[in-house]
Design a protein around this motif. Sequence first.
Motif, PDB file in Angstrom:
ATOM      1  N   VAL A 200      -2.290  -6.226  -0.159  1.00 16.63           N
ATOM      2  CA  VAL A 200      -2.785  -5.409   0.953  1.00 16.63           C
ATOM      3  C   VAL A 200      -2.543  -6.111   2.284  1.00 16.63           C
ATOM      4  CG1 VAL A 200      -4.863  -4.420   2.006  1.00 16.63           C
ATOM      5  CG2 VAL A 200      -4.515  -4.240  -0.460  1.00 16.63           C
TER       6      VAL A 200
ATOM      7  N   THR B 149     -12.312  -4.688   2.984  1.00 14.10           N
ATOM      8  CA  THR B 149     -11.540  -4.568   1.753  1.00 14.10           C
ATOM      9  C   THR B 149     -11.894  -5.678   0.769  1.00 14.10           C
ATOM     10  OG1 THR B 149      -9.737  -3.614   3.031  1.00 14.10           O
ATOM     11  CG2 THR B 149      -9.220  -4.374   0.812  1.00 14.10           C
TER      12      THR B 149
ATOM     13  N   VAL C 209      -8.970   2.035  -2.111  1.00 10.31           N
ATOM     14  CA  VAL C 209      -9.416   0.997  -1.174  1.00 10.31           C
ATOM     15  C   VAL C 209      -8.227   0.368  -0.464  1.00 10.31           C
ATOM     16  CG1 VAL C 209     -10.473  -1.298  -1.023  1.00 10.31           C
ATOM     17  CG2 VAL C 209     -11.560   0.494  -2.386  1.00 10.31           C
ATOM     18  N   ALA C 210      -7.171   0.069  -1.223  1.00 17.50           N
ATOM     19  CA  ALA C 210      -5.993  -0.580  -0.630  1.00 17.50           C
ATOM     20  C   ALA C 210      -5.343   0.314   0.425  1.00 17.50           C
ATOM     21  CB  ALA C 210      -4.991  -0.932  -1.721  1.00 17.50           C
TER      22      ALA C 210
ATOM     23  N   SER D  77      -7.668   0.878   3.569  1.00 21.95           N
ATOM     24  CA  SER D  77      -7.838  -0.275   4.458  1.00 21.95           C
ATOM     25  C   SER D  77      -6.639  -0.468   5.376  1.00 21.95           C
ATOM     26  CB  SER D  77      -8.077  -1.543   3.640  1.00 21.95           C
ATOM     27  OG  SER D  77      -7.007  -1.790   2.754  1.00 21.95           O
TER      28      SER D  77
ATOM     29  N   VAL E  24     -11.780   2.151   5.879  1.00 23.29           N
ATOM     30  CA  VAL E  24     -12.772   1.489   5.038  1.00 23.29           C
ATOM     31  C   VAL E  24     -14.124   2.164   5.250  1.00 23.29           C
ATOM     32  CG1 VAL E  24     -14.010  -0.673   4.638  1.00 23.29           C
ATOM     33  CG2 VAL E  24     -11.563  -0.713   5.100  1.00 23.29           C
TER      34      VAL E  24
ATOM     35  N   GLU F 126     -13.933   5.916   1.331  1.00 23.08           N
ATOM     36  CA  GLU F 126     -13.265   6.006   0.030  1.00 23.08           C
ATOM     37  C   GLU F 126     -13.754   7.200  -0.784  1.00 23.08           C
ATOM     38  OE1 GLU F 126     -13.346   1.805   1.505  1.00 23.08           O
ATOM     39  OE2 GLU F 126     -14.878   3.344   1.181  1.00 23.08           O
TER      40      GLU F 126
END
Length: 552
Positions: A68, A406, A512-513, A516, A521, A524
């Motif tokens: 990420v 993250t 999440v990846a 972010s 963030v 989700e």
Amino acid sequence: MLILIALTPILAVLLFLVFLRMPAMKAMPISLLVTAVIAYFYWQVPFVQLAAASIEGVLIGLSILYIVFGAILLLNTLQASGAINTIRNSFLGISNDRRVQVILIAWLFGAFIEGAAGFGTPAAIAAPLLVALGFPPLAAVVLALIADSSPVSFGAVGTPVIVGVQQGLQEGASVAPVAAFYFADLEMTEFLRRLSSQVMQIDVIVGTLMPLILVLLLTRFFGENKSWKEGLVMWKFALFSGLSFTLPALVVATLMGPEFPAIVGGLTGLVFVLSALKKRWFLPETSWDFGEHNTWNKEWFGSIKIKQKQEQSKLPLALAWVPYILLGVILVLTRLEMLPIKQWLVSFVIGWENILGTSITALFQPLYLPGTVFLIVIVITYFIHRMNLHSFGSALSASSKALVGTAITLFTAVPMVRIFINSGVNDAGLESMPVELAYQASAYLGGAWPFVAPFIGALGSFISGSATFSNMMFTLFQFNVADQSGLDPMLILGLQVLGANAGNMICVLNVVAAASVVGLVGKEGTIIRMTMLPMLYYAGFSGLIGLLFAYL
């Protein structure tokens, strides 16, 4: 009661993240605690096993965070150098229709990146590129995740099939006894080739519709008029774009096996679709765009600001694209078995074997991870784009700050998943939670298993964050069910692979990846709610076709 208890980790994630709309930074720590309590008191997993699984999760989380970070830093570097602005202007020059842009970038370019890298990389690259073109961040992430579906079967040069399915069929160093008869006169490489063909025979129907689903969701949920019709008028172009990927992928899978269908499908699809655009084939008369920014929902925005103002391009187009071209080329070269590069990279291993004296081991090849390729490309970009230290330092600082939320999420979400999966070591005489769930499902749904099989695959991806791991975790189980039910194991394993693709759209780690990278963030749960219906379509339609294949 057993089913309910085994479902607790999944239900906790759905409750806190999706229904109560908590940010992942809060929802995942609570879900981790609930899972650990259930595993300790009901499943009677020893404390040392829980601790070891948690440590394994943190180590895996570090490897994901590395990827990420590379994706975010590449984005910020290209912003600072002016490349993003040049690329944005080039896409606007091809077409200013947002429906066309999402197909080109999320579906076709994303398919190529999936084939080369996998592991959530396509969404992390496609989402910020869409934002740079002027897409709302929420739309960019949702559409990038949905588009990263069909290509996942053959992501990272075939890893979900070559590693996931092959390792999933083994007990120790050899094929499991229940499957041994099947391989008496069949080499594993030939089996994987036939399986790849089976997957694409179904996906040429299911996956071909994905571009149409993308544009329908785009115009309905992010358009000024909230219209399905504005997406539906693109049906000819969308189906052409779907077939431009799935048909070449079917040919390659049938003739060559699992390594290159996504790479070839993505590249040939880009060639076909760009050619059609030049001749204006299948396009509606009017273009489509978002409404004015002041009409956008506040929930669509992220915390990372990506310049969207069209300015005079300072970098030549070819030079601006060099980082992405290098990214694809290096990823492919480092994943080809016929070259020695892969062996050099995977030979350097770090990690922890037999954590706390358990059988749990977390080993990584950091040089082989896509994060390393990102960093190599970033260094090259710094020089070829003639950047200065101040602009690069700003990109580095912004990227580091973006990782805080993250990191908290990953270091709780992944340990929760690892406890769930490693719960097979217990004093209650039970299998692991996911395996017990699968056994209960097969006991009640054996006759309809071709329909159920993709949902098992989707469950595996959702809880593990990886289509490869889903295939590894459930392949042998799916083979057992096929054997006991008199079904073709090749068909059932193909449905498992397709289901793992579907779960890739909603798995927490990918969400999440991708979120972010564009500063979403905390949103989700919103993303998962929007990707849930396409996931159900993909798994459900695959299952219906599986039923037809099995009984007609």
